[in-house]
Design a protein around this motif. Sequence first.
Motif, PDB file in Angstrom:
ATOM      1  N   SER A 112       0.847  -1.205   0.000  1.00  0.00           N
ATOM      2  CA  SER A 112       0.000   0.000   0.000  1.00  0.00           C
ATOM      3  C   SER A 112       0.876   1.246   0.000  1.00  0.00           C
ATOM      4  O   SER A 112       0.594   2.226  -0.700  1.00  0.00           O
ATOM      5  CB  SER A 112      -0.900   0.055   1.240  1.00  0.00           C
ATOM      6  OG  SER A 112      -1.278  -1.196   1.679  1.00  0.00           O
TER       7      SER A 112
ATOM      8  N   GLY B 248     -18.885  -3.466  -5.736  1.00  0.00           N
ATOM      9  CA  GLY B 248     -19.023  -4.286  -6.938  1.00  0.00           C
ATOM     10  C   GLY B 248     -17.715  -4.891  -7.401  1.00  0.00           C
ATOM     11  O   GLY B 248     -16.644  -4.587  -6.879  1.00  0.00           O
ATOM     12  N   ASP B 249     -17.855  -5.737  -8.421  1.00  0.00           N
ATOM     13  CA  ASP B 249     -16.720  -6.489  -8.964  1.00  0.00           C
ATOM     14  C   ASP B 249     -15.939  -5.623  -9.961  1.00  0.00           C
ATOM     15  O   ASP B 249     -16.517  -5.075 -10.909  1.00  0.00           O
ATOM     16  CB  ASP B 249     -17.285  -7.740  -9.667  1.00  0.00           C
ATOM     17  CG  ASP B 249     -16.195  -8.610 -10.246  1.00  0.00           C
ATOM     18  OD1 ASP B 249     -15.066  -8.606  -9.729  1.00  0.00           O
ATOM     19  OD2 ASP B 249     -16.476  -9.308 -11.257  1.00  0.00           O
ATOM     20  N   LEU B 250     -14.662  -5.508  -9.758  1.00  0.00           N
ATOM     21  CA  LEU B 250     -13.753  -4.762 -10.638  1.00  0.00           C
ATOM     22  C   LEU B 250     -14.400  -3.462 -11.151  1.00  0.00           C
ATOM     23  O   LEU B 250     -14.772  -2.616 -10.367  1.00  0.00           O
ATOM     24  CB  LEU B 250     -13.266  -5.657 -11.776  1.00  0.00           C
ATOM     25  CG  LEU B 250     -12.334  -6.801 -11.332  1.00  0.00           C
ATOM     26  CD1 LEU B 250     -11.787  -7.560 -12.535  1.00  0.00           C
ATOM     27  CD2 LEU B 250     -11.186  -6.335 -10.447  1.00  0.00           C
TER      28      LEU B 250
ATOM     29  N   PRO C 144      -6.208  -7.203  -6.190  1.00  0.00           N
ATOM     30  CA  PRO C 144      -5.956  -8.509  -5.560  1.00  0.00           C
ATOM     31  C   PRO C 144      -5.200  -9.401  -6.540  1.00  0.00           C
ATOM     32  O   PRO C 144      -5.776 -10.277  -7.160  1.00  0.00           O
ATOM     33  CB  PRO C 144      -7.364  -9.016  -5.275  1.00  0.00           C
ATOM     34  CG  PRO C 144      -8.221  -8.347  -6.290  1.00  0.00           C
ATOM     35  CD  PRO C 144      -7.611  -7.033  -6.605  1.00  0.00           C
TER      36      PRO C 144
ATOM     37  N   GLY D  55     -10.600  -1.388  -5.795  1.00  0.00           N
ATOM     38  CA  GLY D  55     -10.189  -2.290  -4.705  1.00  0.00           C
ATOM     39  C   GLY D  55      -9.628  -1.481  -3.556  1.00  0.00           C
ATOM     40  O   GLY D  55      -8.480  -1.627  -3.161  1.00  0.00           O
ATOM     41  N   THR D  56     -10.464  -0.641  -2.977  1.00  0.00           N
ATOM     42  CA  THR D  56      -9.970   0.380  -2.045  1.00  0.00           C
ATOM     43  C   THR D  56      -9.568  -0.179  -0.680  1.00  0.00           C
ATOM     44  O   THR D  56      -8.779   0.421   0.024  1.00  0.00           O
ATOM     45  CB  THR D  56     -11.035   1.502  -1.901  1.00  0.00           C
ATOM     46  OG1 THR D  56     -10.445   2.628  -1.296  1.00  0.00           O
ATOM     47  CG2 THR D  56     -12.240   1.044  -1.070  1.00  0.00           C
ATOM     48  N   GLY D  57     -10.115  -1.340  -0.300  1.00  0.00           N
ATOM     49  CA  GLY D  57      -9.771  -1.909   1.013  1.00  0.00           C
ATOM     50  C   GLY D  57     -10.104  -0.915   2.119  1.00  0.00           C
ATOM     51  O   GLY D  57     -11.227  -0.411   2.217  1.00  0.00           O
TER      52      GLY D  57
ATOM     53  N   ASN E 121      -4.261  -1.129  -6.154  1.00  0.00           N
ATOM     54  CA  ASN E 121      -3.435  -2.205  -5.619  1.00  0.00           C
ATOM     55  C   ASN E 121      -4.368  -3.402  -5.668  1.00  0.00           C
ATOM     56  O   ASN E 121      -5.036  -3.729  -4.700  1.00  0.00           O
ATOM     57  CB  ASN E 121      -3.023  -1.842  -4.180  1.00  0.00           C
ATOM     58  CG  ASN E 121      -2.326  -2.965  -3.455  1.00  0.00           C
ATOM     59  OD1 ASN E 121      -2.010  -3.997  -4.046  1.00  0.00           O
ATOM     60  ND2 ASN E 121      -2.099  -2.776  -2.163  1.00  0.00           N
TER      61      ASN E 121
ATOM     62  N   ASP F 249     -15.005  -1.526  -4.128  1.00  0.00           N
ATOM     63  CA  ASP F 249     -14.498  -2.789  -3.585  1.00  0.00           C
ATOM     64  C   ASP F 249     -15.591  -3.838  -3.675  1.00  0.00           C
ATOM     65  O   ASP F 249     -16.785  -3.498  -3.667  1.00  0.00           O
ATOM     66  CB  ASP F 249     -14.049  -2.636  -2.128  1.00  0.00           C
ATOM     67  CG  ASP F 249     -12.944  -3.623  -1.774  1.00  0.00           C
ATOM     68  OD1 ASP F 249     -11.787  -3.198  -1.617  1.00  0.00           O
ATOM     69  OD2 ASP F 249     -13.238  -4.837  -1.660  1.00  0.00           O
ATOM     70  N   ILE F 250     -15.149  -5.087  -3.749  1.00  0.00           N
ATOM     71  CA  ILE F 250     -16.130  -6.185  -3.763  1.00  0.00           C
ATOM     72  C   ILE F 250     -16.564  -6.515  -2.344  1.00  0.00           C
ATOM     73  O   ILE F 250     -17.550  -7.196  -2.123  1.00  0.00           O
ATOM     74  CB  ILE F 250     -15.533  -7.425  -4.475  1.00  0.00           C
ATOM     75  CG1 ILE F 250     -16.638  -8.350  -4.959  1.00  0.00           C
ATOM     76  CG2 ILE F 250     -14.540  -8.155  -3.571  1.00  0.00           C
ATOM     77  CD1 ILE F 250     -16.215  -9.241  -6.080  1.00  0.00           C
TER      78      ILE F 250
ATOM     79  N   GLU G 271     -10.044 -12.509   0.081  1.00  0.00           N
ATOM     80  CA  GLU G 271     -10.627 -11.429  -0.708  1.00  0.00           C
ATOM     81  C   GLU G 271      -9.617 -10.301  -0.930  1.00  0.00           C
ATOM     82  O   GLU G 271      -9.571  -9.682  -1.982  1.00  0.00           O
ATOM     83  CB  GLU G 271     -11.818 -10.873   0.077  1.00  0.00           C
ATOM     84  CG  GLU G 271     -13.006 -10.540  -0.758  1.00  0.00           C
ATOM     85  CD  GLU G 271     -14.246 -10.379   0.122  1.00  0.00           C
ATOM     86  OE1 GLU G 271     -15.319 -10.674  -0.371  1.00  0.00           O
ATOM     87  OE2 GLU G 271     -14.117  -9.963   1.298  1.00  0.00           O
ATOM     88  N   TYR G 272      -8.787 -10.038   0.100  1.00  0.00           N
ATOM     89  CA  TYR G 272      -7.905  -8.865   0.027  1.00  0.00           C
ATOM     90  C   TYR G 272      -6.758  -9.032  -0.968  1.00  0.00           C
ATOM     91  O   TYR G 272      -6.096  -8.075  -1.329  1.00  0.00           O
ATOM     92  CB  TYR G 272      -7.341  -8.520   1.416  1.00  0.00           C
ATOM     93  CG  TYR G 272      -6.321  -9.495   1.972  1.00  0.00           C
ATOM     94  CD1 TYR G 272      -4.976  -9.347   1.672  1.00  0.00           C
ATOM     95  CD2 TYR G 272      -6.703 -10.539   2.794  1.00  0.00           C
ATOM     96  CE1 TYR G 272      -4.029 -10.234   2.185  1.00  0.00           C
ATOM     97  CE2 TYR G 272      -5.790 -11.415   3.311  1.00  0.00           C
ATOM     98  CZ  TYR G 272      -4.445 -11.267   3.011  1.00  0.00           C
ATOM     99  OH  TYR G 272      -3.530 -12.137   3.512  1.00  0.00           O
TER     100      TYR G 272
ATOM    101  N   ILE H 200      -6.995   3.523   1.812  1.00  0.00           N
ATOM    102  CA  ILE H 200      -5.767   4.317   1.899  1.00  0.00           C
ATOM    103  C   ILE H 200      -5.415   5.008   0.562  1.00  0.00           C
ATOM    104  O   ILE H 200      -5.027   6.184   0.544  1.00  0.00           O
ATOM    105  CB  ILE H 200      -4.586   3.462   2.434  1.00  0.00           C
ATOM    106  CG1 ILE H 200      -3.353   4.320   2.675  1.00  0.00           C
ATOM    107  CG2 ILE H 200      -4.253   2.283   1.537  1.00  0.00           C
ATOM    108  CD1 ILE H 200      -3.515   5.305   3.768  1.00  0.00           C
ATOM    109  N   GLN H 201      -5.588   4.286  -0.560  1.00  0.00           N
ATOM    110  CA  GLN H 201      -5.220   4.920  -1.846  1.00  0.00           C
ATOM    111  C   GLN H 201      -6.216   6.031  -2.192  1.00  0.00           C
ATOM    112  O   GLN H 201      -5.844   7.053  -2.761  1.00  0.00           O
ATOM    113  CB  GLN H 201      -5.169   3.884  -2.983  1.00  0.00           C
ATOM    114  CG  GLN H 201      -4.298   2.674  -2.700  1.00  0.00           C
ATOM    115  CD  GLN H 201      -2.859   3.016  -2.359  1.00  0.00           C
ATOM    116  OE1 GLN H 201      -2.348   4.087  -2.712  1.00  0.00           O
ATOM    117  NE2 GLN H 201      -2.181   2.125  -1.657  1.00  0.00           N
TER     118      GLN H 201
END
Length: 501
Positions: free
Chosen positions: A144, A210-212, A229, A163-165, A227, A184-185, A243-244, A168-169
């Motif tokens: 990250s 959602g997905d991608l 998966p 994919g923000t998790g 970043n 994010d999924i 998932e991450y 942080i980005q």
Amino acid sequence: MDPARVAALRDDLAAAAFHVETLTALWGAEADAALRRGNRVQASRALGGSSSPAAVLARLFVLGHEVRDAELDRALPSVGVSGARELGLVNLEGARVQPRADLRPYSFVDAEGAGEWWIASDPGELVTGGALPVDHVLGVGGASATLAGLQFSDLVDRALDLGTGCGIQALHARRFARTVVATDISERALRYAQLNALLNGIDGIEFRHGDLFEPVEGERFDRIVSNPPFVITPRTEGVPAYEYRDGGREGDALVAAVVAGVARHLAPGGTAQLLGNWEYRADEDGLARAGAWAREAGLEHWIVERERLDPALYAETWIRDGGTRPGTPEFERMCGLWLDDFARRGVLGVGFGYLVLRRPVGEPVLQRAERQSAPLDESTGSGAHLQAALAAIDIVAPLDDDALLAMRMQVAGDVTEERSHWPGDADPSVIVLRQGGGLRRELRVDSALAAIIGACDGELSLGVIIQAVADLLDADPLALRAAVVPEVRELVADGMLAPRV
Ligand SMILES: C[S@@+](CC[C@H](N)C(=O)[O-])C[C@H]1O[C@@H](n2cnc3c(N)ncnc32)[C@H](O)[C@@H]1O
């Protein structure tokens, strides 16, 4: 999520001086380093039974120890144990408070200056003490930080963090974008990301599930960061699909899909900064493979490979990352599955690195793929370096050789020269140029090129300098020019020479 409660938490954390500096002062730099290695013993001992608010918060949220409810009520006087529970940060059992989240200060420096945030995520292995659950939401790790440092810092209108998790980005992107969409999924990840934005008083980020690229279908962005998966995982029963880190595709297909999606969603002239893995196969070079994804998607690319792991080391790294220890039967079973998966596709190694992609406005000028020879110093700001080099490439790429020779060049301030001599010899046997910042390149040059670069002080044109060096060395000026011009183009792209405009 109640914004007033989050604001109260922010006030409490600020009043407790729950900052990076405070924690390092509490437990020392050695304990800090041990924590980064996953060892909390030194830090726990240093805190002892200290009841200062910062120490209580660190014990609970960073080291993952239980604290007493009265201690936490004192450390968080506005939000209290009940508020922290409502926010999903703690569990309460009698008078014992246990962490449900990791919450820690995070500091950074970018083009806008220094900053500090509090970032909440799921508790890591240190706290769970074993394999992570598959829906684990990652905190700010090494990857990250690498991507955060890679982000470009010119102000754009719309940015996307795929994919923000924990977000942080997206938080970093928002510093240089008027609005950000973060996807994010994982619904849990999005809740953390929302909490973190709110906690740090950052608005202008829209969170979508959602997905991608599905949540942004038909939309264009000036900047995309991700970043993703990207971890290559056998698609076999009994291998956890975290998932991450695992996008559910075979091999490196997830990264290829993200590159293709970037091409559909970047506005003309827009850039993307991504992390990724690419496979080296018996019949295909990994870097060439990643370059082909970009080319086929119609994107300009600059791909930097930071490391290449052999299949066994790759498998070990990611099995350990999930919390399964080497030497256990489970570790050996999974390692075997990983090696079988690699063998099926003839994979000989896996490259890791970053991709800078751009949707060209006119003729594509950027198609670079390189292996980074020296370890990256995160503090050198690789994003600023790549951004400056990209701007320089845009200046020199359209120029023919005569126009390039008419330009004045300046050697970058972080370039030094090292000469090695055989004992007693007047002439050097080796001349190496070293780049202090950026990608910290090392370049072996001959004495003519060293002399030309040394004379590039922004005053004389490149053509005049080459002529003078040819005279000095009694060399053919035309031959020297023909040899030097392509090297100068590379040096500009490397950020070691800057065109003066
Ligand atoms: C490696 S983590 C990166 C988290 C964060 N952006 C960072 O830089 O630390 C990848 C993230 O992608 C998410 N993810 C996994 N599969 C996804 C998918 N198919 N579509 C969107 N996001 C996905 C995960 O939930 C996770 O939050």
